[in-house]
Write a protein that holds these residues in place. Structure first.
Motif, PDB file in Angstrom:
ATOM      1  N   ALA A  97      13.911   1.781  -4.474  1.00 41.17           N
ATOM      2  CA  ALA A  97      12.721   1.218  -4.901  1.00 41.17           C
ATOM      3  C   ALA A  97      11.611   2.127  -4.119  1.00 41.17           C
ATOM      4  CB  ALA A  97      11.859   0.065  -3.960  1.00 41.17           C
ATOM      5  N   ALA A  98      11.625   2.770  -2.859  1.00 41.86           N
ATOM      6  CA  ALA A  98      10.386   3.944  -3.206  1.00 41.86           C
ATOM      7  C   ALA A  98      11.219   5.166  -4.204  1.00 41.86           C
ATOM      8  CB  ALA A  98      11.042   4.177  -1.765  1.00 41.86           C
ATOM      9  N   ARG A  99      12.489   5.358  -3.904  1.00 38.12           N
ATOM     10  CA  ARG A  99      12.848   6.261  -4.560  1.00 38.12           C
ATOM     11  C   ARG A  99      12.525   6.178  -6.144  1.00 38.12           C
ATOM     12  NH1 ARG A  99      16.554   6.561  -0.847  1.00 38.12           N
ATOM     13  NH2 ARG A  99      17.881   5.507  -2.321  1.00 38.12           N
ATOM     14  N   GLU A 100      12.287   4.881  -6.301  1.00 42.72           N
ATOM     15  CA  GLU A 100      11.832   4.384  -8.093  1.00 42.72           C
ATOM     16  C   GLU A 100      10.599   5.429  -8.371  1.00 42.72           C
ATOM     17  OE1 GLU A 100      12.384   0.961 -11.084  1.00 42.72           O
ATOM     18  OE2 GLU A 100      13.338   0.609  -9.059  1.00 42.72           O
ATOM     19  N   GLY A 101       9.721   4.993  -7.225  1.00 44.42           N
ATOM     20  CA  GLY A 101       8.441   5.210  -7.722  1.00 44.42           C
ATOM     21  C   GLY A 101       8.168   6.608  -7.403  1.00 44.42           C
ATOM     22  N   MET A 102       8.617   7.170  -6.741  1.00 48.37           N
ATOM     23  CA  MET A 102       8.629   8.742  -7.368  1.00 48.37           C
ATOM     24  C   MET A 102       8.918   9.259  -8.567  1.00 48.37           C
ATOM     25  SD  MET A 102       8.227   9.996  -3.620  1.00 48.37           S
ATOM     26  CE  MET A 102       8.196  11.216  -3.697  1.00 48.37           C
ATOM     27  N   GLU A 103       9.760   8.322  -9.153  1.00 52.49           N
ATOM     28  CA  GLU A 103      10.248   8.480 -10.158  1.00 52.49           C
ATOM     29  C   GLU A 103       8.704   8.087 -11.313  1.00 52.49           C
ATOM     30  OE1 GLU A 103      14.128   7.235 -11.812  1.00 52.49           O
ATOM     31  OE2 GLU A 103      14.728   8.437 -10.148  1.00 52.49           O
ATOM     32  N   PHE A 104       8.284   7.115 -10.764  1.00 52.71           N
ATOM     33  CA  PHE A 104       7.458   7.201 -11.395  1.00 52.71           C
ATOM     34  C   PHE A 104       6.086   7.555 -11.698  1.00 52.71           C
ATOM     35  CE2 PHE A 104       9.848   3.353 -12.312  1.00 52.71           C
ATOM     36  CZ  PHE A 104       9.597   3.039 -13.793  1.00 52.71           C
ATOM     37  N   GLY A 105       5.823   9.071 -10.389  1.00 58.19           N
ATOM     38  CA  GLY A 105       4.692   9.271 -10.584  1.00 58.19           C
ATOM     39  C   GLY A 105       3.881   8.987  -8.733  1.00 58.19           C
ATOM     40  N   ALA A 106       5.310   7.862  -8.021  1.00 62.83           N
ATOM     41  CA  ALA A 106       4.113   8.162  -6.733  1.00 62.83           C
ATOM     42  C   ALA A 106       4.178   9.969  -6.064  1.00 62.83           C
ATOM     43  CB  ALA A 106       4.795   7.358  -5.808  1.00 62.83           C
ATOM     44  N   PHE A 107       2.999  10.057  -4.846  1.00 66.68           N
ATOM     45  CA  PHE A 107       2.860  11.160  -4.499  1.00 66.68           C
ATOM     46  C   PHE A 107       4.086  11.837  -3.671  1.00 66.68           C
ATOM     47  CE2 PHE A 107       1.303  13.494  -0.618  1.00 66.68           C
ATOM     48  CZ  PHE A 107       1.451  14.657  -1.367  1.00 66.68           C
ATOM     49  N   ASP A 108       4.190  10.139  -2.757  1.00 68.41           N
ATOM     50  CA  ASP A 108       5.547  10.133  -1.411  1.00 68.41           C
ATOM     51  C   ASP A 108       5.720   8.583  -1.196  1.00 68.41           C
ATOM     52  OD1 ASP A 108       7.190  10.775   1.066  1.00 68.41           O
ATOM     53  OD2 ASP A 108       6.057  12.370   0.939  1.00 68.41           O
ATOM     54  N   TYR A 109       6.169   8.229   0.229  1.00 69.31           N
ATOM     55  CA  TYR A 109       6.597   7.409   0.494  1.00 69.31           C
ATOM     56  C   TYR A 109       6.915   6.794   2.373  1.00 69.31           C
ATOM     57  CZ  TYR A 109      11.608   7.805   0.709  1.00 69.31           C
ATOM     58  OH  TYR A 109      13.465   8.203   0.468  1.00 69.31           O
ATOM     59  N   LEU A 110       6.885   6.092   3.216  1.00 68.08           N
ATOM     60  CA  LEU A 110       7.359   6.430   3.976  1.00 68.08           C
ATOM     61  C   LEU A 110       7.707   4.769   4.648  1.00 68.08           C
ATOM     62  CD1 LEU A 110       3.560   7.434   5.739  1.00 68.08           C
ATOM     63  CD2 LEU A 110       6.028   8.752   5.734  1.00 68.08           C
ATOM     64  N   THR A 111       8.853   4.848   5.168  1.00 69.57           N
ATOM     65  CA  THR A 111       9.017   2.940   5.938  1.00 69.57           C
ATOM     66  C   THR A 111       8.455   2.886   7.109  1.00 69.57           C
ATOM     67  OG1 THR A 111      11.368   4.685   5.592  1.00 69.57           O
ATOM     68  CG2 THR A 111      11.308   2.352   6.772  1.00 69.57           C
ATOM     69  N   LYS A 112       8.560   1.381   7.053  1.00 71.65           N
ATOM     70  CA  LYS A 112       7.230   0.252   7.805  1.00 71.65           C
ATOM     71  C   LYS A 112       8.272  -0.044   8.867  1.00 71.65           C
ATOM     72  CE  LYS A 112       5.348  -2.207   6.295  1.00 71.65           C
ATOM     73  NZ  LYS A 112       4.329  -3.919   5.205  1.00 71.65           N
ATOM     74  N   PRO A 113       8.244   0.081   9.379  1.00 69.38           N
ATOM     75  CA  PRO A 113       6.446   0.076  10.124  1.00 69.38           C
ATOM     76  C   PRO A 113       6.276   2.113  10.717  1.00 69.38           C
ATOM     77  CG  PRO A 113       7.556  -0.149  12.207  1.00 69.38           C
ATOM     78  CD  PRO A 113       8.406  -0.424  11.014  1.00 69.38           C
ATOM     79  N   CYS A 114       5.808   2.712   9.958  1.00 64.85           N
ATOM     80  CA  CYS A 114       4.932   3.930   9.736  1.00 64.85           C
ATOM     81  C   CYS A 114       4.331   4.759  11.269  1.00 64.85           C
ATOM     82  CB  CYS A 114       4.283   4.181   8.529  1.00 64.85           C
ATOM     83  SG  CYS A 114       3.368   3.805   8.304  1.00 64.85           S
ATOM     84  N   ASP A 115       4.009   5.717  11.699  1.00 69.35           N
ATOM     85  CA  ASP A 115       3.514   6.360  12.340  1.00 69.35           C
ATOM     86  C   ASP A 115       2.269   6.510  11.923  1.00 69.35           C
ATOM     87  OD1 ASP A 115       3.590   7.340  15.050  1.00 69.35           O
ATOM     88  OD2 ASP A 115       3.303   9.661  13.602  1.00 69.35           O
ATOM     89  N   LEU A 116       1.244   6.392  12.996  1.00 67.54           N
ATOM     90  CA  LEU A 116      -0.420   6.015  11.999  1.00 67.54           C
ATOM     91  C   LEU A 116      -0.096   8.096  11.737  1.00 67.54           C
ATOM     92  CD1 LEU A 116      -3.066   5.438  11.001  1.00 67.54           C
ATOM     93  CD2 LEU A 116      -3.868   5.977  13.821  1.00 67.54           C
ATOM     94  N   GLU A 117       0.249   9.044  12.981  1.00 68.11           N
ATOM     95  CA  GLU A 117       0.198  11.113  12.404  1.00 68.11           C
ATOM     96  C   GLU A 117       0.838  10.654  10.894  1.00 68.11           C
ATOM     97  OE1 GLU A 117      -2.640  11.750  13.892  1.00 68.11           O
ATOM     98  OE2 GLU A 117      -2.789  10.581  15.034  1.00 68.11           O
ATOM     99  N   GLU A 118       1.828  10.184  10.985  1.00 66.18           N
ATOM    100  CA  GLU A 118       2.316  10.647   9.952  1.00 66.18           C
ATOM    101  C   GLU A 118       2.076   9.765   8.406  1.00 66.18           C
ATOM    102  OE1 GLU A 118       7.682  10.343   7.608  1.00 66.18           O
ATOM    103  OE2 GLU A 118       6.586   9.507   9.839  1.00 66.18           O
ATOM    104  N   LEU A 119       1.049   8.797   8.837  1.00 61.36           N
ATOM    105  CA  LEU A 119       0.735   8.091   7.765  1.00 61.36           C
ATOM    106  C   LEU A 119      -0.558   9.716   7.636  1.00 61.36           C
ATOM    107  CD1 LEU A 119      -0.027   6.291   5.704  1.00 61.36           C
ATOM    108  CD2 LEU A 119      -0.552   5.349   6.968  1.00 61.36           C
TER     109      LEU A 119
END
Length: 131
Positions: A97-119
């Motif tokens: 679904a995240a990759r699908e979001g990239m096709e619709f113009g999302a900037f990027d995605y992260l998997t939860k729980p994500c590292d705060l510094e990475e976010l």
């Protein structure tokens, strides 16, 4: 000094959309220390209302919410403010679904729980793109 502390000398306005209120509260508190002003939204409809009232430098959007699918919210964001970068958050099982979001113009995605510094780094990159 971390990347986030170095970069955010001027406040950044972030729309944080996630139906997990505790998660939002923790992220908002930690981001405030990095000069990121978080406007929380706990549903897709709240996020859309917030976007009608205020301009944001970027948005962080959970893909799985009870009221609206994150991809649906992303599409609405793209119509309302196409220049606003959106970083999606996804659980381990929904990277498709995240990759699908990239096709619709999302900037990027992260998997939860994500590292705060990475976010924080993704937010920095998104804000650089919007300039």
């Amino acid at each position: 000094m971390t990347v986030g502390e170095k970069f955010f000398k001027e406040p950044k306005r972030l729309l944080l959309v996630d139906d997990e209120k505790g998660y939002v509260a923790v992220l908002a508190k930690r981001m405030a220390k990095r000069n990121i002003q978080v406007t929380p939204a706990y549903s897709g409809s709240q996020a859309i209302q917030a976007l009608r009232k205020q301009d944001f430098d970027a948005a962080v959007l959970d893909l799985k919410m009870e009221d609206m699918d994150g991809i649906e919210v992303l599409k609405i964001f793209q119509k309302m403010v196409p220049s606003m970068p959106v970083i999606m958050l996804t659980g381990h099982g929904s990277e498709k679904a995240a990759r699908e979001g990239m096709e619709f113009g999302a900037f990027d995605y992260l998997t939860k729980p994500c590292d705060l510094e990475e976010l924080i780094e993704k937010i920095r990159q998104a804000c650089e793109v919007r300039r």
